[in-house]
Scaffold this active site. Structure first.
Site, PDB file in Angstrom:
ATOM      1  N   ASP A   1       1.157   0.104   1.798  1.00  0.00           N
ATOM      2  CA  ASP A   1      -0.025   0.753   2.165  1.00  0.00           C
ATOM      3  C   ASP A   1      -1.385  -0.582   2.220  1.00  0.00           C
ATOM      4  O   ASP A   1      -0.956  -1.171   1.382  1.00  0.00           O
ATOM      5  CB  ASP A   1      -0.228   1.680   1.581  1.00  0.00           C
ATOM      6  CG  ASP A   1       0.994   2.709   1.063  1.00  0.00           C
ATOM      7  OD1 ASP A   1       1.177   3.225   2.317  1.00  0.00           O
ATOM      8  OD2 ASP A   1       1.135   3.503   0.342  1.00  0.00           O
TER       9      ASP A   1
ATOM     10  N   TYR B   1       8.915  -2.920  -7.144  1.00  0.00           N
ATOM     11  CA  TYR B   1       7.223  -3.131  -7.550  1.00  0.00           C
ATOM     12  C   TYR B   1       6.880  -2.554  -9.126  1.00  0.00           C
ATOM     13  O   TYR B   1       7.648  -2.049 -10.213  1.00  0.00           O
ATOM     14  CB  TYR B   1       7.236  -1.928  -7.178  1.00  0.00           C
ATOM     15  CG  TYR B   1       7.329  -1.152  -5.700  1.00  0.00           C
ATOM     16  CD1 TYR B   1       6.519  -1.309  -4.578  1.00  0.00           C
ATOM     17  CD2 TYR B   1       8.579  -0.498  -5.241  1.00  0.00           C
ATOM     18  CE1 TYR B   1       6.767  -1.293  -3.540  1.00  0.00           C
ATOM     19  CE2 TYR B   1       8.938  -0.829  -3.979  1.00  0.00           C
ATOM     20  CZ  TYR B   1       7.843  -1.136  -3.136  1.00  0.00           C
ATOM     21  OH  TYR B   1       8.132  -0.523  -1.545  1.00  0.00           O
TER      22      TYR B   1
ATOM     23  N   ASP C   1      -2.100   9.160  -4.712  1.00  0.00           N
ATOM     24  CA  ASP C   1      -3.120   7.628  -4.863  1.00  0.00           C
ATOM     25  C   ASP C   1      -4.880   7.702  -5.167  1.00  0.00           C
ATOM     26  O   ASP C   1      -5.216   8.611  -4.498  1.00  0.00           O
ATOM     27  CB  ASP C   1      -2.459   6.133  -4.290  1.00  0.00           C
ATOM     28  CG  ASP C   1      -3.155   6.153  -3.006  1.00  0.00           C
ATOM     29  OD1 ASP C   1      -4.080   6.878  -2.576  1.00  0.00           O
ATOM     30  OD2 ASP C   1      -2.764   6.003  -2.245  1.00  0.00           O
TER      31      ASP C   1
ATOM     32  N   ARG D   1       4.308   6.445  -4.721  1.00  0.00           N
ATOM     33  CA  ARG D   1       3.625   7.812  -4.750  1.00  0.00           C
ATOM     34  C   ARG D   1       3.786   8.547  -5.775  1.00  0.00           C
ATOM     35  O   ARG D   1       3.459   9.431  -5.855  1.00  0.00           O
ATOM     36  CB  ARG D   1       2.747   7.544  -3.999  1.00  0.00           C
ATOM     37  CG  ARG D   1       1.162   6.425  -3.342  1.00  0.00           C
ATOM     38  CD  ARG D   1       0.730   6.849  -1.919  1.00  0.00           C
ATOM     39  NE  ARG D   1       1.071   6.663  -0.882  1.00  0.00           N
ATOM     40  CZ  ARG D   1       1.759   7.391   0.085  1.00  0.00           C
ATOM     41  NH1 ARG D   1       0.878   8.352   0.292  1.00  0.00           N
ATOM     42  NH2 ARG D   1       2.504   7.334   1.458  1.00  0.00           N
TER      43      ARG D   1
END
Length: 286
Positions: free
Chosen positions: A38, A66, A80, A171
């Site tokens: 993203d 991550y 988000d 997310r």
């Protein structure tokens, strides 16, 4: 050159922006990425060039790591901070409660992709439907969370370390954690630190690559042979070499695994061996 570039993507760029800039730097047309990040996210985006684009799907299938920032207490349309706030909660949560909930999300879980995602339904991406105000039912899919650790938490904001399988939406993971805590959770930042064997120690930003290219240094663009440090095997016989180069199976008695294939010192390509059957890795050879 057919090869691989380990890019450290900056925030604000789309994955397509990275591909477009790499095309310009390399003056190449055949360039592809190996897993969308993203615009908000930063970190590892592995780029394949030339015939190495055939390896993109294999690299995309590797496990990913991550570091994700999150905040509890409100909900957005996109899960988000870039989305519109649609609900809030005054529920207070302790660190112990968060750590207790995380256990439910380790291992194999079913996850519903967010509406604001690039998945296609009937030829249209979900985020396009979401922007039109349309929300459709999404099928859950099985993903694996190999590691999920709470790095820090101050009662509202925190950081998670996640090692996950292909197709996992961080997310959605944070959103679901918020739901389990009887509040809301929103992702505030995301940095991908590893994809398979690629990590930040060997990654280059777009700015770094542009400066190197201007100076005539293209060392950020690694050849396939250099990029995949698999064990080496030697392939002999004109017939076997021809079969391999044409994507056919060759009988080769060796332990199952992935290999770099050579013939008289010349690199032929990548291959897998399964039950003494050798075949070009994802049909890639040089």
């Amino acid at each position: 050159m057919d090869g691989i570039i380990n890019v450290d993507k900056s925030s604000g760029m789309t994955s397509f922006d990275v591909v477009r800039k790499v095309k310009k730097i390399l003056k190449m047309r055949k360039v592809g990425h190996t897993g969308t990040l993203d615009p908000l996210a930063t970190g590892i985006l592995v780029i394949c060039t030339g015939r190495a684009t055939k390896l993109a799907q294999s690299i995309e299938g590797e496990a990913k790591t991550y570091v994700a920032g999150f905040e509890l207490g409100y909900k957005t349309t996109t899960y988000d901070i870039e989305g519109e706030v649609v609900d809030r909660s005054d529920v207070l949560v302790t660190r112990e409660e968060v750590e207790g909930i995380l256990e439910k999300f380790r291992g194999e879980i079913d996850q519903v992709p967010p509406m604001y995602s690039a998945l296609k339904v009937d030829g249209k991406r979900l985020y396009e439907l979401a922007r039109e105000g349309v929300e459709i039912e999404r099928k859950s899919r099985r993903v694996t969370i190999d590691k999920l650790e709470l790095v820090n938490f101050d009662g509202r904001k925190g950081t998670l370390l996640c090692e996950v399988s292909k197709g996992t939406y961080i997310r959605s993971l944070i959103y679901d954690i918020g739901e389990e805590l009887k509040t809301f959770g929103v992702m505030t930042s995301l940095r991908r630190t590893q994809v398979g064997g690629y990590d930040l120690s060997t990654a280059y930003t777009i700015d770094e690559m542009e400066r190197m290219a201007e100076a005539g240094d293209m060392s950020f663009h690694k050849g396939v042979e250099e990029s995949f440090q698999y064990p080496e095997i030697e392939l002999t016989g004109e017939k076997n070499i021809k079969l391999f180069n044409n994507g056919n199976t060759v009988v080769y008695r060796k332990a199952d695994g992935k290999y770099r294939v050579y013939s008289e010192g010349k690199f032929l390509g990548l291959a897998t061996i399964v039950r003494n059957r050798l075949k070009g890795y994802k049909y890639y050879n040089v």
